[in-house]
Design a protein around this motif. Structure first.
Motif, PDB file in Angstrom:
ATOM      1  N   ASN A 165      20.060  -8.046   0.238  1.00  0.00           N
ATOM      2  CA  ASN A 165      20.402  -7.428   1.280  1.00  0.00           C
ATOM      3  C   ASN A 165      21.075  -6.033   0.746  1.00  0.00           C
ATOM      4  OD1 ASN A 165      21.281  -6.072   3.360  1.00  0.00           O
ATOM      5  ND2 ASN A 165      21.896  -8.046   4.593  1.00  0.00           N
ATOM      6  N   PRO A 166      20.733  -4.913   0.628  1.00  0.00           N
ATOM      7  CA  PRO A 166      21.196  -3.585   0.000  1.00  0.00           C
ATOM      8  C   PRO A 166      22.295  -3.253   0.963  1.00  0.00           C
ATOM      9  CG  PRO A 166      19.094  -3.017   0.950  1.00  0.00           C
ATOM     10  CD  PRO A 166      19.162  -4.531   1.013  1.00  0.00           C
ATOM     11  N   GLN A 167      22.438  -3.370   2.286  1.00  0.00           N
ATOM     12  CA  GLN A 167      23.359  -3.040   3.141  1.00  0.00           C
ATOM     13  C   GLN A 167      24.837  -3.066   2.504  1.00  0.00           C
ATOM     14  OE1 GLN A 167      22.732  -0.917   5.531  1.00  0.00           O
ATOM     15  NE2 GLN A 167      24.809  -0.599   5.987  1.00  0.00           N
ATOM     16  N   TYR A 168      25.143  -4.308   1.682  1.00  0.00           N
ATOM     17  CA  TYR A 168      26.488  -4.369   1.056  1.00  0.00           C
ATOM     18  C   TYR A 168      26.625  -3.465   0.091  1.00  0.00           C
ATOM     19  CZ  TYR A 168      25.072  -8.928   3.491  1.00  0.00           C
ATOM     20  OH  TYR A 168      24.673  -9.669   4.438  1.00  0.00           O
ATOM     21  N   LEU A 169      25.684  -2.943  -0.590  1.00  0.00           N
ATOM     22  CA  LEU A 169      25.977  -1.851  -1.429  1.00  0.00           C
ATOM     23  C   LEU A 169      26.417  -0.519  -0.882  1.00  0.00           C
ATOM     24  CD1 LEU A 169      22.719  -2.631  -3.692  1.00  0.00           C
ATOM     25  CD2 LEU A 169      25.251  -3.136  -4.432  1.00  0.00           C
ATOM     26  N   PHE A 170      25.660  -0.349   0.287  1.00  0.00           N
ATOM     27  CA  PHE A 170      25.631   0.768   0.894  1.00  0.00           C
ATOM     28  C   PHE A 170      27.557   0.697   1.521  1.00  0.00           C
ATOM     29  CE2 PHE A 170      26.356   3.158   5.072  1.00  0.00           C
ATOM     30  CZ  PHE A 170      25.686   4.581   4.794  1.00  0.00           C
ATOM     31  N   GLU A 171      27.802  -0.358   2.010  1.00  0.00           N
ATOM     32  CA  GLU A 171      29.406  -0.506   2.524  1.00  0.00           C
ATOM     33  C   GLU A 171      30.079  -0.165   1.471  1.00  0.00           C
ATOM     34  OE1 GLU A 171      29.784  -0.521   5.608  1.00  0.00           O
ATOM     35  OE2 GLU A 171      27.892  -1.053   6.381  1.00  0.00           O
ATOM     36  N   ARG A 172      29.795  -0.895   0.230  1.00  0.00           N
ATOM     37  CA  ARG A 172      30.768  -0.694  -1.017  1.00  0.00           C
ATOM     38  C   ARG A 172      30.875   0.848  -1.303  1.00  0.00           C
ATOM     39  NH1 ARG A 172      32.349  -4.976  -4.105  1.00  0.00           N
ATOM     40  NH2 ARG A 172      31.957  -3.664  -6.150  1.00  0.00           N
ATOM     41  N   GLY A 173      29.900   1.429  -1.096  1.00  0.00           N
ATOM     42  CA  GLY A 173      29.932   2.884  -1.635  1.00  0.00           C
ATOM     43  C   GLY A 173      30.776   3.647  -0.602  1.00  0.00           C
ATOM     44  N   ALA A 174      30.481   3.485   0.572  1.00  0.00           N
ATOM     45  CA  ALA A 174      31.271   4.199   1.580  1.00  0.00           C
ATOM     46  C   ALA A 174      32.918   3.714   1.592  1.00  0.00           C
ATOM     47  CB  ALA A 174      30.990   3.717   3.017  1.00  0.00           C
ATOM     48  N   ILE A 175      33.171   2.516   1.136  1.00  0.00           N
ATOM     49  CA  ILE A 175      34.676   2.288   0.920  1.00  0.00           C
ATOM     50  C   ILE A 175      35.376   2.771  -0.278  1.00  0.00           C
ATOM     51  CG2 ILE A 175      36.217   0.334   0.333  1.00  0.00           C
ATOM     52  CD1 ILE A 175      34.486  -1.525   1.965  1.00  0.00           C
ATOM     53  N   TYR A 176      34.365   2.845  -1.313  1.00  0.00           N
ATOM     54  CA  TYR A 176      34.674   3.810  -2.575  1.00  0.00           C
ATOM     55  C   TYR A 176      35.040   5.208  -2.176  1.00  0.00           C
ATOM     56  CZ  TYR A 176      34.101  -0.200  -5.921  1.00  0.00           C
ATOM     57  OH  TYR A 176      34.149  -1.452  -6.580  1.00  0.00           O
ATOM     58  N   SER A 177      34.299   5.673  -1.480  1.00  0.00           N
ATOM     59  CA  SER A 177      34.488   7.030  -1.154  1.00  0.00           C
ATOM     60  C   SER A 177      35.723   7.144  -0.513  1.00  0.00           C
ATOM     61  CB  SER A 177      33.277   7.718  -0.205  1.00  0.00           C
ATOM     62  OG  SER A 177      31.987   7.811  -1.069  1.00  0.00           O
ATOM     63  N   GLY A 187      27.841   5.201  -8.140  1.00  0.00           N
ATOM     64  CA  GLY A 187      27.187   3.727  -8.554  1.00  0.00           C
ATOM     65  C   GLY A 187      26.735   2.892  -7.419  1.00  0.00           C
ATOM     66  N   GLU A 188      27.406   2.819  -6.448  1.00  0.00           N
ATOM     67  CA  GLU A 188      26.813   1.877  -5.561  1.00  0.00           C
ATOM     68  C   GLU A 188      25.408   2.355  -4.509  1.00  0.00           C
ATOM     69  OE1 GLU A 188      27.596  -1.365  -5.124  1.00  0.00           O
ATOM     70  OE2 GLU A 188      29.649  -1.206  -6.290  1.00  0.00           O
ATOM     71  N   TYR A 189      25.730   3.760  -4.329  1.00  0.00           N
ATOM     72  CA  TYR A 189      24.610   4.633  -3.603  1.00  0.00           C
ATOM     73  C   TYR A 189      23.342   4.641  -4.544  1.00  0.00           C
ATOM     74  CZ  TYR A 189      28.105   5.832  -0.081  1.00  0.00           C
ATOM     75  OH  TYR A 189      28.891   6.105   0.876  1.00  0.00           O
ATOM     76  N   ASP A 190      23.672   4.696  -6.033  1.00  0.00           N
ATOM     77  CA  ASP A 190      22.567   4.523  -6.745  1.00  0.00           C
ATOM     78  C   ASP A 190      21.705   3.349  -6.584  1.00  0.00           C
ATOM     79  OD1 ASP A 190      22.929   7.041  -7.679  1.00  0.00           O
ATOM     80  OD2 ASP A 190      23.950   6.193  -9.700  1.00  0.00           O
ATOM     81  N   ARG A 191      22.388   2.446  -6.906  1.00  0.00           N
ATOM     82  CA  ARG A 191      21.574   0.867  -6.438  1.00  0.00           C
ATOM     83  C   ARG A 191      21.089   0.708  -5.063  1.00  0.00           C
ATOM     84  NH1 ARG A 191      26.344  -3.110  -7.653  1.00  0.00           N
ATOM     85  NH2 ARG A 191      24.563  -4.755  -7.499  1.00  0.00           N
ATOM     86  N   TYR A 192      21.893   1.310  -4.191  1.00  0.00           N
ATOM     87  CA  TYR A 192      21.236   1.281  -2.737  1.00  0.00           C
ATOM     88  C   TYR A 192      19.900   2.013  -2.732  1.00  0.00           C
ATOM     89  CZ  TYR A 192      20.730   1.577   2.295  1.00  0.00           C
ATOM     90  OH  TYR A 192      20.340   1.579   3.493  1.00  0.00           O
ATOM     91  N   LEU A 193      19.921   3.291  -3.066  1.00  0.00           N
ATOM     92  CA  LEU A 193      18.871   4.133  -3.018  1.00  0.00           C
ATOM     93  C   LEU A 193      17.623   3.579  -3.819  1.00  0.00           C
ATOM     94  CD1 LEU A 193      20.743   7.414  -2.800  1.00  0.00           C
ATOM     95  CD2 LEU A 193      18.976   6.685  -1.141  1.00  0.00           C
ATOM     96  N   GLN A 194      18.021   2.643  -4.794  1.00  0.00           N
ATOM     97  CA  GLN A 194      16.794   1.969  -5.671  1.00  0.00           C
ATOM     98  C   GLN A 194      15.810   1.168  -4.600  1.00  0.00           C
ATOM     99  OE1 GLN A 194      18.289   0.030  -9.072  1.00  0.00           O
ATOM    100  NE2 GLN A 194      18.749   1.869 -10.059  1.00  0.00           N
TER     101      GLN A 194
END
Length: 299
Positions: A165-177, A187-194
């Motif tokens: 589930n890549p949604q957790y990567l998206f959420e982590r990216g938003a928190i880091y921002s 980095g998290e958005y890179d993984r999500y966008l893959q």
């Protein structure tokens, strides 16, 4: 006539004498050890289970030891089985209890009672440490309570439990921002966008993080791709910011105008375009934009 050179079987008298002597010795041992308590099997200490002169006698004390050993084994088996049954019942109760706690946590979260929801979710997780729904809601409650490091931990745990589930990567990216950790966010958005290359929102957020890092060319690539998939006020505005910073004033003016056209109620965008017009020498246009911003400020 008996031949003295041939060994003769013991006489009945000698066998009786030997057995009488053995009985007397065992009676002495039985008296020294006290009366028997083993019940009907051995009535008195001086009786034997084996009455053959060729077999070793078994005393009442030895019988007691054997019975106690059997009794101890039986008690151990009963305790083990009882414990297994108890644990089985408790294990069967866990899913039902966890489901009840999870429903209560969901109701509390919907009511905005995040602390209460968090306590219930902690109980669910203690009962079912691999519950994805519980961890997902726990991450959300942490985020809503601004406990961002704990939210990151929870989303990390979700990635372990549900790596597809890549949604957790998206959420982590938003928190880091939110934390201002833009490199980590990228980095998290890179993984999500893959996994989700057509996500306009993720492209916008990665572009926004790139703007914060001063990587204008990368930011423009992400932002332009984002608005091509889904035009947004924020996307056009951020494009304008990057273009203005890079000296592309005409392009920036066009981008700000597109943002305003999408949502004329955004006061700040009128002000931003007014400031840009003033920079470009269009004072009349700047005054008009400032007036629009002021009128909308009081609406």
């Amino acid at each position: 006539m008996e031949n003295p050179d041939i060994p003769q079987p013991p006489s009945a008298g000698s066998a009786l004498q030997r057995r009488s002597k053995e009985r007397q010795e065992n009676e002495k041992e039985a008296v020294a050890t006290g009366p028997s308590v083993v019940g009907d099997l051995v009535e008195t200490p001086q009786e034997y289970l084996h009455d053959s002169p060729n077999l070793a006698p078994v005393t009442a004390r030895q019988v007691d030891k054997r019975r106690y050993r059997i009794l101890a084994i039986a008690i151990g088996v009963v305790i083990f089985v009882s414990g297994a049954v108890y644990l089985g019942v408790k294990q069967a109760e866990k899913p039902q209890q966890a489901a009840t706690e999870l429903r209560g946590a969901e109701q509390s979260a919907r009511a905005g009672k995040y602390s209460e929801a968090g306590l219930a979710l902690d109980r669910v997780i203690s009962l079912q440490p691999k519950s994805v729904p519980a961890w997902a809601l726990r991450a959300t409650t942490y985020k809503n309570q601004q406990q961002l490091d704990k939210a990151l931990m929870a989303y990390g745990r979700l990635l372990e439990l549900d790596p597809a589930n890549p949604q957790y990567l998206f959420e982590r990216g938003a928190i880091y921002s939110l934390q201002g950790k833009y490199n980590e966010a990228v980095g998290e958005y890179d993984r999500y966008l893959q996994a989700k290359p057509e996500s306009a929102r993720a492209l916008y957020l990665r572009g926004e993080a790139q703007v914060a890092l001063g990587r204008d060319s990368l930011a423009l690539a992400d932002l332009r791709r984002s608005v091509s998939l889904q035009p947004t006020v924020e996307g056009f505005y951020q494009i304008g910011v990057v273009q203005e910073r890079g000296g592309q004033l005409d392009s920036a003016l066009d981008s700000y105008t597109k943002a305003i056209d999408l949502d004329p109620g955004r006061v700040y965008y009128w002000s931003a375009r007014g400031a840009l017009k003033k920079k470009m020498g269009d004072l009349k246009g700047a005054d008009a934009d400032y007036a629009n911003a002021k009128s909308r400020w009081h609406m």
